[in-house]
Design an enzyme around this catalytic site. Structure first.
Site, mmCIF file in Angstrom:
data_model
loop_
_atom_site.group_PDB
_atom_site.id
_atom_site.type_symbol
_atom_site.label_atom_id
_atom_site.label_comp_id
_atom_site.label_asym_id
_atom_site.label_seq_id
_atom_site.Cartn_x
_atom_site.Cartn_y
_atom_site.Cartn_z
ATOM 1 N N HIS A 24 29.289 61.168 17.431
ATOM 2 C CA HIS A 24 29.901 60.639 18.650
ATOM 3 C C HIS A 24 30.159 59.146 18.409
ATOM 4 C CE1 HIS A 24 29.893 59.318 22.907
ATOM 5 N NE2 HIS A 24 30.102 60.582 23.232
ATOM 6 N N ASP A 61 20.282 61.100 17.041
ATOM 7 C CA ASP A 61 20.959 61.104 18.333
ATOM 8 C C ASP A 61 20.704 62.483 18.955
ATOM 9 O OD1 ASP A 61 22.809 61.689 20.298
ATOM 10 O OD2 ASP A 61 24.514 60.810 19.252
ATOM 11 N N GLN A 88 22.718 65.848 22.651
ATOM 12 C CA GLN A 88 23.084 67.249 22.891
ATOM 13 C C GLN A 88 21.934 68.208 22.640
ATOM 14 O OE1 GLN A 88 25.772 68.306 24.350
ATOM 15 N NE2 GLN A 88 26.720 66.294 24.398
ATOM 16 N N LYS A 92 22.144 64.529 30.449
ATOM 17 C CA LYS A 92 22.550 65.709 29.682
ATOM 18 C C LYS A 92 21.484 66.795 29.764
ATOM 19 C CE LYS A 92 25.701 63.313 26.857
ATOM 20 N NZ LYS A 92 27.135 63.458 27.088
ATOM 21 N N CYS A 97 35.083 61.914 22.324
ATOM 22 C CA CYS A 97 34.464 60.716 21.715
ATOM 23 C C CYS A 97 34.060 60.970 20.265
ATOM 24 C CB CYS A 97 33.259 60.232 22.514
ATOM 25 S SG CYS A 97 33.690 59.677 24.146
HETATM 26 N N1 PLP Z 1 25.813 61.295 21.322
HETATM 27 C C1 PLP Z 1 26.279 62.509 21.594
HETATM 28 C C2 PLP Z 1 26.192 63.595 20.558
HETATM 29 C C3 PLP Z 1 26.860 62.765 22.843
HETATM 30 O O1 PLP Z 1 27.330 63.976 23.121
HETATM 31 C C4 PLP Z 1 26.928 61.709 23.781
HETATM 32 C C5 PLP Z 1 27.601 61.928 25.074
HETATM 33 O O2 PLP Z 1 28.475 62.762 25.192
HETATM 34 C C6 PLP Z 1 26.390 60.479 23.454
HETATM 35 C C7 PLP Z 1 25.838 60.301 22.218
HETATM 36 C C8 PLP Z 1 26.391 59.348 24.418
HETATM 37 O O3 PLP Z 1 25.571 59.644 25.505
HETATM 38 P P1 PLP Z 1 25.539 58.692 26.769
HETATM 39 O O4 PLP Z 1 26.971 58.500 27.191
HETATM 40 O O5 PLP Z 1 24.736 59.431 27.774
HETATM 41 O O6 PLP Z 1 24.914 57.414 26.353
#
Ligand code: PLP
Length: 413
Positions: free
Chosen positions: A130, A207, A210, A233, A371
């Site tokens: 992401h 990270d 998900q 999430k 993203c």
């Molecule tokens: N990493 C992954 C794999 C994501 O799917 C997302 C959000 O869609 C993020 C990071 C960023 O999360 P947040 O916007 O809650 O900080």
């Protein structure tokens, strides 16, 4: 386990009753919410916790000795203990509240990165990341004259670990990869990645945005150095999340935000920092949402993550099977191990048109690059349509999406 058994075990209709937002018509049709990878819906107990805090004991935490402040502090710290158990961290001090995954990654990049990444060092990312797990490292690499290297993605949406082994070296100081991909659903072999990175002395950030709602997380077993999640999430509120970091690393890092809470003593000559985790929690935090975050994690734990995941996988298997009957469908992300994310395109139909036409039928999916532009570039596409399933979704809802897609194809071709 058959999905019937699983759904009986976790009682989907009872779960659905707990989510007020699901019980509405959108564009005249019952809502089928398949945008869970972007954000999941919230059970009543999360909404109630927010209400109760503001109605009953709104007060700033840690500094007050009056009753409301103590009650708020206790509730806030109770969430920290719940997060610790949820990811099986060793100590509550290793849990830092953040705005979410993005904020957690930026904290590590800014604080660990500025302390321990030097000119010529390398940071390894994957092609599945992401933007939140790419851009903070690019900013850091630019500032520190370090560089980034990328683990490529194979055609099924899995990572090419042969290349990972080739690019890993003594120069690698940090590896940052996701536990599960938001665009393709791939569950990455993070234990293997962590162990290999450690052989070269590199630290690893996972990270977990998900993964938190679908996969068991045990940071001690994984032996990762940092693990970032977002509350929203995993059925919790927006604007909060948690970062896990190993005690010795957090203690060695200087804070990257200064302010109240994060200090022990301030004078114009010298400031001493607070202990972890407060050292990294400058300013008044998002108290209400942190308190409500506990309810979300308790909801998952009480429902049973394993049973939830088994049910969600049965939805994914069903949707995957049914969607392939549609003319011109191409799936993106066909790994054997996936969280419940179904990404696809239909030949000759723009993804935005699919999204809009499904929305007209009450079916909420996401369209676009999610993203993950480098990943989309890798596949030579602008974006996909993504349906991502949560525990409150049903086969009947999937049938409505599939029927809608059949009609769209008929109409557009
Ligand atoms: N990493 C992954 C794999 C994501 O799917 C997302 C959000 O869609 C993020 C990071 C960023 O999360 P947040 O916007 O809650 O900080």
């Amino acid at each position: 386990m058959s999905d019937v058994a699983v759904s009986q075990e976790i009682n989907i209709s009872k779960i659905r009753e707990e989510f007020p937002v699901l019980h509405q018509n959108v564009n005249g049709k019952p809502l089928a919410y398949f945008d869970n990878a972007a954000t999941s819906q919230k059970p009543q107990r999360v909404i109630a916790a927010l209400n109760e805090y503001y109605k009953g004991y709104n007060a700033n935490i840690h500094r007050g000795i009056h009753t409301l402040a103590e009650k708020a502090t206790k509730a806030y710290e109770a969430t920290r203990a719940t997060v610790k158990n949820f990811i099986n961290a060793n100590e509550v001090e290793e849990i830092i509240f953040t705005k979410g995954t993005t904020d957690g990654i930026n904290l590590v990049a800014s604080s660990y990165g500025r302390n321990f990444i030097y000119e010529g060092d390398e940071i390894i990312l994957s092609g599945l990341e992401h933007h939140s797990n790419i851009v903070p490292w690019q900013l850091l690499a630019q500032e520190r004259k370090a560089s980034t290297k990328i683990i490529p993605v194979k055609s099924d949406g899995t990572l090419d670990l042969t290349v990972f082994n080739e690019i890993l070296s003594e120069k690698t100081k940090l590896v940052a990869v996701n536990h599960a991909s938001n665009s393709m659903g791939t569950i990455n072999p993070i234990k293997e990645i962590i162990d290999k990175a450690h052989q070269f002395g590199a630290k690893v950030l996972i990270d977990g945005a998900q993964a938190s709602a679908h996969l068991e997380i045990d940071v001690q077993k994984l032996n990762c150095d940092f693990y970032a999640i977002s509350a929203h999430k995993v059925y919790g509120p927006t604007g909060t999340g948690a970062l896990y970091g190993k005690r010795e690393l957090l203690e060695a890092m200087t804070p990257y935000q200064g302010g109240g809470e994060m200090i022990k003593d301030v004078s114009f000559d010298q400031t001493t920092y607070n202990d972890i985790p407060y050292k990294f929690e400058a300013g008044t935090p998002n108290i209400a949402d942190v308190i409500a975050f506990k309810e979300a994690l308790d909801f998952v734990s009480e429902t049973g993550k394993k049973a939830m995941a088994a049910y969600e996988n049965s939805l994914l298997d069903y949707a995957t099977k049914e969607i392939q009957k549609i003319d011109g469908v191409k799936l993106y992300g066909t790994a054997n191990h996936k969280v419940s994310v179904l990404s696809f395109l239909i030949e000759g139909v723009h993804p935005f048109d699919i999204g809009q036409m499904l929305d007209a039928r009450g079916v909420a999916v996401r369209t676009g690059h999610h993203c993950t532009q480098p990943l989309m570039d890798h596949f030579g596409i602008e974006g996909t349509v993504r349906a991502s399933f949560a525990v409150y979704n049903t086969k009947e809802e999937i049938d409505r999406m599939i029927e809608g897609l059949h009609r769209i194809v008929k109409f557009m071709k």
